[in-house]
Scaffold this active site. Structure first.
Site, PDB file in Angstrom:
ATOM      1  N   SER A  98     -12.277  -4.071 -22.718  1.00 26.89           N
ATOM      2  CA  SER A  98     -12.094  -5.512 -22.689  1.00 26.89           C
ATOM      3  C   SER A  98     -10.631  -5.828 -23.026  1.00 26.89           C
ATOM      4  O   SER A  98      -9.729  -5.388 -22.323  1.00 26.89           O
ATOM      5  CB  SER A  98     -13.073  -6.190 -23.635  1.00 26.89           C
ATOM      6  N   ASP A 130     -19.967  -9.199 -14.785  1.00 28.38           N
ATOM      7  CA  ASP A 130     -19.243  -9.516 -16.017  1.00 28.38           C
ATOM      8  C   ASP A 130     -18.578 -10.883 -15.868  1.00 28.38           C
ATOM      9  O   ASP A 130     -17.823 -11.117 -14.925  1.00 28.38           O
ATOM     10  CB  ASP A 130     -18.185  -8.446 -16.271  1.00 28.38           C
ATOM     11  N   HIS A 187     -20.820  -7.704 -19.255  1.00 30.00           N
ATOM     12  CA  HIS A 187     -19.664  -7.251 -20.022  1.00 30.00           C
ATOM     13  C   HIS A 187     -19.987  -6.036 -20.886  1.00 30.00           C
ATOM     14  O   HIS A 187     -19.127  -5.192 -21.136  1.00 30.00           O
ATOM     15  CB  HIS A 187     -19.159  -8.399 -20.896  1.00 30.00           C
TER      16      HIS A 187
END
Length: 698
Positions: free
Chosen positions: A551, A638, A671
């Site tokens: 991320s 995501d 995610h």
């Protein structure tokens, strides 16, 4: 069969801001609904499958190692709430957990010692997520709550990974699923009387912006709006104090917060009462206690207190006189507090480690709990009751599996309730952990945590393979924690290390401030400094080190690849934020406006634009640079970091001459990657097999 890496067509696209033009030939990959884009992603997956086919036996070995170390049929330590013990359990062969409860006797606060695999007397299954997930490729459980009177259950589900949940309700006395179904929710919980549900909904940018009241048995189109936050920079959340006296409605950005109270002794639909008006850059959170018969609010805030202070105010007049309970102390970052009937807990960070203390209401003295290991994580959790004789704590370290303690509040004895079982003869004495310090280019000392298996020698005895992890954003700290999957690395002689770079919160609020906005480059150079320190100290060499981040940590990986491509044998980037400028420039994308407090606003500020462009991984790929092997992991659904970012980045790297760049995209996931524990283990085995192969470790 795919034999060459997929090459996407270059198509003219010019991005123009502040007089700067950037040619972005791969922006067309953003069209998620395009069959051509899907075909390209599937070609990427096929190429990755082909290039990693030789690792299939190793992947299976690693998966079996992880699986063999996990007690698959297990259960959590029961938590008492009201007249019930609540716990979760897993069964061998099942992907997901099962939520259960069993009746408690009136005065028994010692959790029942339940044996895995054996029938629990009087057990009531509240929710079997395996049943919920049946027929779906992805499943995520969102909210899960039982009404105060213990007669109803609500839970929410997401079957795509986009984090928009649908709420369901069950009557626990009959097992009947009620007709009340609420889509597009963030969080949800029951009103104290159990006749209604409070829930948040999300706007088109995935921002929770509105709080609603739904009365059970009524149509959702008649739900009452209790609060709406129009400012696109602010998220909205809500909850009920442990005292069950107040509904707290909180709105907040990365740097500013504001909270409101609804007194539940009155109507829940009453106008919320402001605690403190929002003040740009001031964050605060509240809790309620009754001290000497007076309703008091504890407010943890950072107004003129970088590392926060704790004050107390009258609940009837929260903007009135403040009494300082815990004064601001530079270097001691106050993280949170939880009020109980007779005391409060405070959590704080000092010298890079989490601490837990007990606050005496009468004296304001804080009694710090002591733990023996030099590196550890400890915190308060699982304490729903306003008054109980025990305080539930969680504890772990790099070598100690997840542990649950109950602190006896009378004797102060720390009672071990459960330690995560690790099968196969795991002995923590065979492993060790330590902290080293690197020196950044500006002289700042940056901590590095390391864990290794003793039988391979001490770090620095001879160069060893190193797996260096980093994050460095949002004041999020990478604290010491145990990992079953990591044992497969340690047992092969790899040292696992964490670079606690600026932008995280390990060393206090100042550590975060020095790694965000126009200081963001410190995050990247700190990581490179940590890698260089490990090399100079003889712990490893460049061809024996793989870096990993996910991320915002994936942004770190992309930036590091450009800054120091020859310092690593490989880089593993999970859901990587590698095209940050394009994303942060588009206020229509999910979460973008909220992110301006973290990264700056390049749309309206030319200096921020120029600064972000100077470090954006996608825009700074270097033609002909000696890039290491790179594996990018992403998910099609995501909503936090869109799949298109790594898709574009991978294309640009190949265009620049990087010879070994792979992308793996989960076609039904969000995610957090795939759902289900076996699927997650297989995904981690895939990553670890690539990592071991890159390091030359069998």
């Amino acid at each position: 069969m795919v034999t060459n890496a997929p090459i996407a067509a270059r198509r003219a696209h010019i991005r123009t801001h502040h007089g700067d033009q950037f040619e972005d030939p791969y922006e067309w990959l953003r069209e998620k609904d395009s069959p051509e884009v899907i075909a390209h992603i599937e070609a990427e997956n096929a190429h990755t499958d082909e290039q990693t086919a030789h690792l299939a036996p190793l992947r299976e070995t690693l998966f079996q190692e992880i699986k063999a170390r996990v007690l698959e049929t297990d259960l959590s330590v029961p938590t008492r709430r009201g007249d019930w013990w609540y716990y979760g359990r897993t069964e061998e062969g099942s992907q997901y957990g099962i939520q259960c409860r069993a009746a408690a006797t009136a005065d028994d606060w010692t959790p029942p010692n339940l044996a895995p695999g054996l029938a629990v007397p009087g057990e009531q299954i509240l929710l079997d997520s395996n049943v919920e997930a049946s027929g779906h490729d992805f499943f995520s459980l969102g909210s899960f709550a039982v009404s105060d009177d213990a007669t109803k259950l609500l839970w929410s589900t997401d079957f795509t990974g986009d984090e928009r949940y649908t709420v369901h309700v069950r009557d626990l006395s009959t097992g009947t699923v009620l007709s009340d179904e609420i889509p597009n929710t963030g969080g949800a919980f029951f009103t104290p009387d159990g006749t209604g549900i409070l829930y948040t909904t999300l706007d088109d940018s995935w921002r929770p912006d509105t709080l609603w009241l739904h009365r059970l048995g009524t149509a959702t189109d008649s739900d009452v709006q209790l609060f709406h936050e129009p400012d696109e920079r602010f998220w909205l959340g809500a909850g009920i104090t442990r005292s069950r006296r107040y509904l707290v409605i909180g709105v907040g950005s990365s740097i500013t917060s504001e909270e409101y109270l609804v007194d539940l002794e009155g109507e829940i639909t009453a106008q919320p009462r402001l605690v403190w008006a929002r003040n740009e850059g001031v964050e605060y959170s509240i809790d309620h206690a009754i001290i000497d018969g007076e309703d008091r609010l504890f407010i943890l805030h950072n107004q003129d207190a970088l590392d926060f202070e704790l004050v107390s105010v009258a609940a009837s007049d929260p903007q009135g006189e403040r009494r300082v309970v815990i004064a601001h102390q530079p270097g001691r970052r106050l993280l949170g507090m939880d009020a109980f009937r007779d005391f409060a807990t405070v959590e704080y960070r000092r010298d890079g480690l989490e601490q837990v203390g007990l606050l005496d209401y009468a004296t304001d003295a804080v009694e710090e709990l002591a733990f023996e290991e030099p590196l550890y994580s400890a915190g308060v959790g699982g304490n729903p009751e306003w008054h109980a004789p025990f305080l539930r704590l969680g504890y772990t370290s790099f070598v100690t599996p997840g542990t649950v303690y109950d602190l006896d509040l009378t004797t102060r004895d720390l009672l071990l309730r459960k330690r995560q079982p690790v099968l196969g003869g795991y002995d923590p004495a065979h492993y060790d952990q330590a902290r080293a310090w690197a020196t950044a280019s500006d002289g700042t000392r940056v901590p590095i945590s390391m864990v290794w298996k003793r039988s391979f020698g001490e770090p620095g005895d001879e160069p060893r393979a190193v797996h260096l992890y980093g994050y460095g954003s949002y004041e999020h700290s990478i604290d010491p924690g145990f990992s079953v999957a990591r044992l497969s690395e340690l047992d092969r002689g790899i040292i696992f290390a964490v670079a606690h770079v600026r932008g995280g919160g390990e060393m206090g609020r100042g550590w975060y401030e020095d790694g965000k906005m126009l200081n963001k480059r410190n995050t990247f150079t700190d990581f490179v400094a940590c890698a260089e320190h490990l090399i100079e100290a003889g712990v490893t060499t460049a061809n024996k080190m793989v870096a990993e981040g996910g991320s915002a940590g994936g942004l770190l990986m992309g930036a590091v690849a450009n800054l120091a491509p020859s310092s690593f044998a490989g880089i593993l980037a999970s859901v990587p934020f590698v095209d940050p400028l394009t994303s942060i420039l588009d206020p229509e994308l999910p979460l973008t406006v909220i992110e301006w407090d973290e990264w700056g606003n390049p749309l309206h500020n030319a200096d921020v634009y120029e600064y972000m462009k100077s470090y954006s991984p996608y825009e700074n790929v270097r033609d002909g640079a000696p890039y290491p092997r790179i594996l990018a992991m992403t998910s099609l659904n995501d909503t936090r970091v869109l799949y298109v970012e790594p898709a574009k980045w991978v294309q640009r790297l190949r265009e620049a001459g990087a010879s070994d760049v792979l992308m793996k995209c989960e076609m039904v996931a969000g995610h957090g990657g795939v759902s289900g524990r076996y699927n997650s283990w297989k995904e981690r085995a895939f990553e670890l097999a690539w990592l071991l192969d890159t390091l030359g470790v069998s």
